[in-house]
Design a protein around this motif. Structure first.
Motif: not given
Ligand SMILES: [Zn+2]
Length: 68
Positions: A15-19, A37-42, A44-54
């Motif tokens: 589900i990451y590279c489609g191979k 993929k896990k790193e990317e999810l983390t 984007s989660k941090n980004k959402l949290l920042l937006i929410w905090l703002a």
């Protein structure tokens, strides 16, 4: 006309590279894809949290200004 892909036994697609891969680490072809993929999810989660905090910060400031 025989499709070469039809001769491949039960396989999944990463589900990451489609191979395509047979069995292995769940939905990923390798641990590398899983970790990436896990790193990317983390991230984007941090980004959402920042937006929410703002948003909350702006709201709090608006309330404080409204009370002055
Ligand atoms: Zn992969």
């Amino acid at each position: 006309m025989a499709e070469p892909t039809e001769r491949i036994p039960q396989h999944k697609h990463c589900i990451y590279c489609g191979k395509a891969f047979i069995d292995g680490n769940g939905r990923y072809c390798s641990d590398k894809c899983k970790d990436t993929k896990k790193e990317e999810l983390t991230k984007s989660k941090n980004k959402l949290l920042l937006i929410w905090l703002a948003a909350v910060g702006v709201m709090v400031i608006a309330i404080v200004i409204g009370r002055l």
